[in-house]
Design an enzyme around this catalytic site. Structure first.
Site, PDB file in Angstrom:
ATOM      1  N   ASN A   4     -14.572 -62.647  80.821  1.00 39.89           N
ATOM      2  CA  ASN A   4     -14.351 -61.402  81.548  1.00 39.89           C
ATOM      3  C   ASN A   4     -13.161 -60.684  80.929  1.00 39.89           C
ATOM      4  O   ASN A   4     -12.060 -61.246  80.872  1.00 39.89           O
ATOM      5  CB  ASN A   4     -14.064 -61.682  83.025  1.00 39.89           C
ATOM      6  CG  ASN A   4     -13.819 -60.393  83.812  1.00 39.89           C
ATOM      7  OD1 ASN A   4     -14.734 -59.593  84.019  1.00 39.89           O
ATOM      8  ND2 ASN A   4     -12.577 -60.160  84.208  1.00 39.89           N
ATOM      9  N   GLU A   5     -13.397 -59.464  80.449  1.00 41.43           N
ATOM     10  CA  GLU A   5     -12.334 -58.625  79.889  1.00 41.43           C
ATOM     11  C   GLU A   5     -11.443 -59.446  78.952  1.00 41.43           C
ATOM     12  O   GLU A   5     -10.207 -59.461  79.078  1.00 41.43           O
ATOM     13  CB  GLU A   5     -11.516 -58.009  81.020  1.00 41.43           C
ATOM     14  CG  GLU A   5     -12.400 -57.249  82.003  1.00 41.43           C
ATOM     15  CD  GLU A   5     -11.637 -56.436  83.040  1.00 41.43           C
ATOM     16  OE1 GLU A   5     -10.446 -56.669  83.217  1.00 41.43           O
ATOM     17  OE2 GLU A   5     -12.252 -55.542  83.646  1.00 41.43           O
TER      18      GLU A   5
ATOM     19  N   LYS B 195     -10.147 -54.061  97.390  1.00 37.35           N
ATOM     20  CA  LYS B 195     -11.374 -53.316  97.084  1.00 37.35           C
ATOM     21  C   LYS B 195     -12.574 -53.858  97.855  1.00 37.35           C
ATOM     22  O   LYS B 195     -13.730 -53.548  97.543  1.00 37.35           O
ATOM     23  CB  LYS B 195     -11.662 -53.365  95.585  1.00 37.35           C
ATOM     24  CG  LYS B 195     -10.566 -52.718  94.758  1.00 37.35           C
ATOM     25  CD  LYS B 195     -10.960 -52.500  93.313  1.00 37.35           C
ATOM     26  CE  LYS B 195      -9.813 -51.933  92.517  1.00 37.35           C
ATOM     27  NZ  LYS B 195      -8.721 -52.894  92.279  1.00 37.35           N
TER      28      LYS B 195
ATOM     29  N   TRP C 208     -17.145 -54.415  93.141  1.00 37.06           N
ATOM     30  CA  TRP C 208     -15.943 -55.249  93.139  1.00 37.06           C
ATOM     31  C   TRP C 208     -15.117 -54.882  94.350  1.00 37.06           C
ATOM     32  O   TRP C 208     -14.638 -53.762  94.416  1.00 37.06           O
ATOM     33  CB  TRP C 208     -15.139 -55.020  91.858  1.00 37.06           C
ATOM     34  CG  TRP C 208     -14.011 -55.988  91.745  1.00 37.06           C
ATOM     35  CD1 TRP C 208     -12.703 -55.770  92.043  1.00 37.06           C
ATOM     36  CD2 TRP C 208     -14.099 -57.353  91.290  1.00 37.06           C
ATOM     37  NE1 TRP C 208     -11.968 -56.901  91.824  1.00 37.06           N
ATOM     38  CE2 TRP C 208     -12.806 -57.883  91.359  1.00 37.06           C
ATOM     39  CE3 TRP C 208     -15.152 -58.170  90.853  1.00 37.06           C
ATOM     40  CZ2 TRP C 208     -12.518 -59.203  90.996  1.00 37.06           C
ATOM     41  CZ3 TRP C 208     -14.861 -59.476  90.484  1.00 37.06           C
ATOM     42  CH2 TRP C 208     -13.553 -59.966  90.561  1.00 37.06           C
TER      43      TRP C 208
ATOM     44  N   ASN D 255     -17.135 -53.386  83.397  1.00 34.72           N
ATOM     45  CA  ASN D 255     -16.334 -53.209  84.609  1.00 34.72           C
ATOM     46  C   ASN D 255     -15.772 -51.796  84.554  1.00 34.72           C
ATOM     47  O   ASN D 255     -14.906 -51.511  83.727  1.00 34.72           O
ATOM     48  CB  ASN D 255     -15.172 -54.207  84.652  1.00 34.72           C
ATOM     49  CG  ASN D 255     -15.655 -55.654  84.608  1.00 34.72           C
ATOM     50  OD1 ASN D 255     -16.820 -55.936  84.906  1.00 34.72           O
ATOM     51  ND2 ASN D 255     -14.778 -56.567  84.260  1.00 34.72           N
TER      52      ASN D 255
ATOM     53  N   TYR E 111      -8.870 -46.080  88.876  1.00 31.71           N
ATOM     54  CA  TYR E 111      -7.658 -46.235  88.066  1.00 31.71           C
ATOM     55  C   TYR E 111      -7.403 -45.020  87.188  1.00 31.71           C
ATOM     56  O   TYR E 111      -6.300 -44.829  86.697  1.00 31.71           O
ATOM     57  CB  TYR E 111      -7.775 -47.469  87.166  1.00 31.71           C
ATOM     58  CG  TYR E 111      -7.685 -48.780  87.903  1.00 31.71           C
ATOM     59  CD1 TYR E 111      -6.555 -49.112  88.624  1.00 31.71           C
ATOM     60  CD2 TYR E 111      -8.729 -49.696  87.853  1.00 31.71           C
ATOM     61  CE1 TYR E 111      -6.467 -50.333  89.294  1.00 31.71           C
ATOM     62  CE2 TYR E 111      -8.643 -50.915  88.510  1.00 31.71           C
ATOM     63  CZ  TYR E 111      -7.511 -51.223  89.228  1.00 31.71           C
ATOM     64  OH  TYR E 111      -7.423 -52.424  89.888  1.00 31.71           O
TER      65      TYR E 111
HETATM   66  C1  GCB Z   1     -11.256 -55.990  86.709  1.00 28.17           C
HETATM   67  C2  GCB Z   1     -11.185 -57.471  86.699  1.00 28.17           C
HETATM   68  C3  GCB Z   1     -10.984 -58.054  88.070  1.00 28.17           C
HETATM   69  C4  GCB Z   1      -9.980 -57.234  88.837  1.00 28.17           C
HETATM   70  C5  GCB Z   1     -10.506 -55.827  88.963  1.00 28.17           C
HETATM   71  C6  GCB Z   1      -9.562 -54.895  89.710  1.00 28.17           C
HETATM   72  O1  GCB Z   1     -11.766 -55.371  85.848  1.00 28.17           O
HETATM   73  O2  GCB Z   1     -12.271 -58.059  86.084  1.00 28.17           O
HETATM   74  O3  GCB Z   1     -10.592 -59.378  87.953  1.00 28.17           O
HETATM   75  O4  GCB Z   1      -9.706 -57.780  90.083  1.00 28.17           O
HETATM   76  O5  GCB Z   1     -10.691 -55.294  87.701  1.00 28.17           O
HETATM   77  O6  GCB Z   1      -9.605 -54.844  90.923  1.00 28.17           O
HETATM   78  O7  GCB Z   1      -8.772 -54.237  89.065  1.00 28.17           O
END
Ligand code: GCB
Length: 883
Positions: free
Chosen positions: A414-415, A581, A561, A481, A487
């Site tokens: 992941n990322e 979130k 998410w 993602n 953001y």
């Molecule tokens: C992402 C990550 C995750 C974070 C999320 C966030 O891209 O994969 O682990 O919690 O963003 O809420 O910023």
């Protein structure tokens, strides 16, 4: 008669089979825990003090809900137990730990039996030869949740330490189905060919013989339907050498199988039994689930299950719940899955780590497809050790959860490069990229070798680096993602991003592996803005994303998410230490937006929800007239009528699963009734809003109570959840009313009102996180009297390291200005605070409240701010009439 005879025969044969099979018992009781940082067993064994009785599952990190510096260190667990010789005769004894975060050294009677690295999968230890029958046994487990070679190295979630899933004591006959094959069931069920007409079933596994003699046994593999009827069977003899193992594969056929799908999650079970050669003694038996289904994915046409297109829609799931952390019971895991199902999802991303087997079982039973992944998150370490740990995490996940038909894809990163830009010097970047690529290729190969039937995937953050270095070329499915409109940027940039991605890489199946926005119920806005953490912005964001995802056939699926607000100790946003979130709060109460998802995803039930639960108690600014607030209804009906306090407002068509009414609110209770028709039947929902009124023209207020609080520099109402006091959104001063004079809203990053600063010494963090800078005065036109005026100041500027999860943050802006700021404050011309410096008074990331009692005589209370050095600022102001 014949039937009765057969039944008796059957029962008697069953009776005649002696069950010498395995016994699985929980091993969760009677443990002691010590937060002891010493790694040396002998030393720790000597300590009599400091042990506390605990029951598993257990974590020592309840502190993560209140501090970023939660305990990441060593701890010890111990437990005494007895076994007697009779119990052990002809038996093998194993301990199975379902998960210990992150590293576990298991000692029995002073001897190290195993070290397990990786906090999210199970491991098994054979204790047969080590266990004492003549004296009590002492089991000690050294656990550490800080290790820079075990994934994850970083991440936006708390690494709760402890033995946080179940432990089992398993006693088995000398001949049994392997229990030590990466703690799997020892059985692997595949469907090499499958259609509506026929399923070919392969059942593989390993049998072990721990006896000193060779064993000749009967292996019986059966497929049973939900009534327990055998629908396919294979029976054979096997020979296993003394202290040896035997790998088998049986092929069975099923005609016209019942297929497994989200709508109809039909589960067969595969029973594997091992009996002595005469079939009289049952040595071992295990059952695993079998869901007959097939699937495919295509970059243009998306996902297909059993030949039918299915858009994969769901959410990602973290696992913690306050105050238990991640030490949840099986029931709690199952409850989460049921809630997801109720919301209407057909797909879940188990992020960012393998989850409890109870979760997977629930997904099988409820019919939810699963993406499961290992915790290789944010950053990859150089070197063999990290690679080995990541590889075994992948192997364990696949083997342990192999027989869950719900699983359709395995993820392994992941990322993966998001942290590199902050942690690694530019000249070394390429080396790290190479390392990441090499690991990805290795994991991809491992994955396909372990499981040729499932899809591979990984998730990238919305940055072209993954395309540039070729990381996005490796897996079957690309996960993005994407947080445009949270953001950074705006909602439309999401469309641009995915369309461009598809245009450039039309052959790549694409999933939106994350999208989401934060929200805190203490923040509400009639003018929501990006990153303000208001409930309303989260709603707008999700109302944009769902249809945008749905209307693009090339998007295979999406997982919001996150399903819940989850623990991320290092987060410094509105809800400190929590990533908010969630579609549900951390205690699993639904946010209103949960019902938007439900209305969007469910067609089988009527959904009608007046979206006021998150904001039931409101303060409105009015001089007595009714005040209109927008009230939203989430629904999957065509039309909905809304009424308030018995007055019908209107009937509105529902678009994108919602409609909004301007509702006149009066002081006190406002009862809202929404109604509509579903298949000829009336559906209705009733909800209340409770309203307090805050006069706009306070000068005209008579002798009653007067208390006015303002969330300076913010567009949000902030409600103190303990006192119930509402701090109103800020406004410019107009004669006869109240408001700021001069200055501007402080933006921590360009265009983003909310801040990500930790504010200590207050419960009301979001109130203190916004401010007005360069403010000249705050003025209230009010009746004369004795008042208390309160000013709130917070230093949001202590320089702190950048947090990776804040994907849009650009270097903080005015730090230097505020840090050194010195200013004078006077009230109605009378000096109050002279050379006030917050940095000197309280220091970094702290807040302060200053109160002054003053007699007002001239019809206004004006607080003046005058900069001596740097900039004036103010975070909150409240006036309260004493007399
Ligand atoms: C992402 C990550 C995750 C974070 C999320 C966030 O891209 O994969 O682990 O919690 O963003 O809420 O910023």
């Amino acid at each position: 008669m014949k039937k009765i005879f057969l039944l008796i025969l059957c029962l008697s044969t069953m009776y005649l089979v002696v069950n010498a099979g395995r016994v699985v018992q929980s091993f969760n009781d009677g443990w002691y825990y010590a937060a002891c940082d010493d790694n040396r067993l002998q030393e720790v064994q000597r300590h009599e003090e400091g042990w506390q009785r605990v029951h598993l599952p257990h974590t020592w990190n309840a502190d993560a809900y209140s501090t970023r510096n939660y305990r990441r260190a060593s701890s010890w667990y111990k437990k005494e137990f007895r076994t007697d010789a009779a119990q052990m005769r002809d038996k093998q004894l194993y301990l199975k730990f379902d998960a210990v975060n992150s590293l576990a050294d298991v000692y029995l009677n002073g001897e190290l039996l195993t070290t397990h690295k990786g906090g999210y999968s199970a491991f098994t230890v054979d204790i047969t030869d080590k266990v004492r029958t003549d004296a009590p046994n002492l089991l000690m487990v050294h656990v550490n949740n800080q290790n820079d070679r075990i994934p994850p190295l970083s991440g936006d979630f708390t690494i709760f330490g402890g033995i946080y899933r179940n432990v089992w004591l398993i006693s088995a006959a000398k001949q049994h189905i392997s229990l030590t094959d990466y703690a799997s069931t020892g059985i692997y069920v595949d469907l090499p060919s499958v259609s509506e007409d026929r399923a070919e079933i392969s059942v593989r596994g390993t049998l072990v013989n721990r006896d000193v003699r060779r064993a000749v046994l009967k292996l019986d593999v059966e497929v049973l339907d939900t009534d327990g009827k055998t629908v396919a069977q294979s029976l054979r003899s096997v020979r296993i050498d003394a202290d040896g193992a035997f790998a088998f594969e049986e092929r069975l056929q099923l005609e016209r199988p019942q297929l497994w799908s989200p709508d109809s999650p039909y589960l067969y079970s595969v029973k594997v039994s091992l009996k002595d050669v005469r079939g009289k003694v049952l040595k071992d038996e295990t059952r695993v689930s079998l869901g007959v289904r097939w699937f495919s994915v295509d970059a243009q046409e998306g996902f297909k299950l059993n030949g039918e297109p299915l858009k994969l829609m769901g959410a990602c799931r973290h696992q913690d719940q306050m105050p238990m952390g991640i030490a949840l019971s099986d029931e709690m895991h199952r409850r989460d899955m049921q809630l997801l199902k109720d919301m209407g999802v057909n797909f879940v991303r188990l992020a960012h780590y393998p989850q409890d087997d109870a979760v997977l079982r629930a997904c099988d039973e409820l019919g939810m497809l699963v993406w499961e992944e290992i915790p290789v998150v944010d950053l990859i370490a150089l070197g063999d050790e990290f690679r080995a740990n990541a590889t075994s995490a992948l192997r364990e996940m696949i083997r342990q959860h192999y027989n869950h038909p719900s699983v359709i894809m395995w993820g392994y990163m992941n990322e993966a490069v998001i942290q590199l830009q902050y942690r690694v010097k530019k000249q070394w970047l390429n080396g790290f990229y190479e390392n990441t690529l090499a690991l990805a290729r290795h994991l991809e190969e491992t994955l396909k070798r372990e499981d040729p039937y499932r899809l591979s995937t990984m998730a990238y953050h919305g940055n072209q680096i993954y395309n540039k270095i070729g990381l996005s070329n490796i897996t079957d499915i690309s996960g993005w993602n994407l947080y445009q409109g949270w953001y950074e940027n705006d909602f439309k940039s999401f469309d641009r991003f995915v369309d461009e991605e598809h245009r450039k890489y039309p052959h790549r199946p694409l999933i939106i592996s994350e999208f989401g926005a934060g929200s805190d119920p203490r923040l509400q806005s009639l003018d929501p803005q990006i990153f303000d953490f208001s409930m309303q912005w989260q709603q707008l964001y999700l109302e944009y994303y769902l249809p945008a995802i749905m209307k693009r056939p090339f998007i295979v699926g999406a997982t919001e998410w996150n399903f819940i607000d989850f623990s991320s100790a290092s987060r410094r946003e509105a809800t400190l230490h929590i990533n908010n979130k969630g579609l549900m709060y951390n205690d699993r109460r639904p946010k209103d937006v949960f019902y938007y998802f439900q209305a969007f995803l469910r067609k089988d039930i009527p959904v009608l929800h007046i979206a006021v639960d998150d904001w039931k108690h409101r303060t409105v600014v009015s001089d007595g007239e009714a005040v209109e607030h927008p009230v939203k209804v989430y629904s999957n009906l065509d039309k909905v009528e809304l009424s308030v306090n018995g007055t019908k407002l209107s009937v509105q068509g529902i678009e994108n699963c919602h409609a909004v009414w301007q509702v006149p609110l009066v002081v006190g209770r406002n009862t809202l009734v929404a109604s509509g028709i579903c298949h000829g039947k009336k559906v209705e929902q009733v909800s209340d809003i409770f309203v307090k009124m805050q006069p706009r023209h306070i000068a005209a207020v008579g002798s009653g109570q007067l208390e006015l609080a303002v969330n300076v520099g913010s567009n949000c109402f902030f409600t103190d959840d303990k006192s119930g006091l509402c701090w109103l959104p800020d406004q410019a001063y107009t004669p006869g009313s109240w408001g700021y004079i001069g200055g501007e809203i402080f933006h921590r990053s360009p265009g983003r009102i909310g801040t990500t600063a930790e504010v200590k010494d207050t419960r009301n963090v979001p109130l203190l996180q916004t401010k007005r800078k360069g403010i000249k005065a705050y003025r209230f036109d009010l009746p004369d009297g004795d008042y208390e005026v309160e000013l709130l100041f917070a230093d949001l500027n202590a320089r702190s390291e950048r947090v990776t999860y804040d994907l849009g943050a650009v270097a903080t802006l005015d730090n230097a200005d505020f840090r050194g700021s010195v200013f004078n404050v006077s009230v109605n011309g009378r000096p109050w605070l002279s050379h006030f410096s917050l940095a000197i008074e309280v220091g970094g990331n702290r807040c302060i409240s200053k109160k002054l009692r003053i007699a007002v005589t001239g019809g206004n209370l004006t607080v003046d701010f005058e900069a001596v050095k740097g900039m004036t600022f103010l975070n909150g102001i409240k006036i309260f009439r004493i007399h």
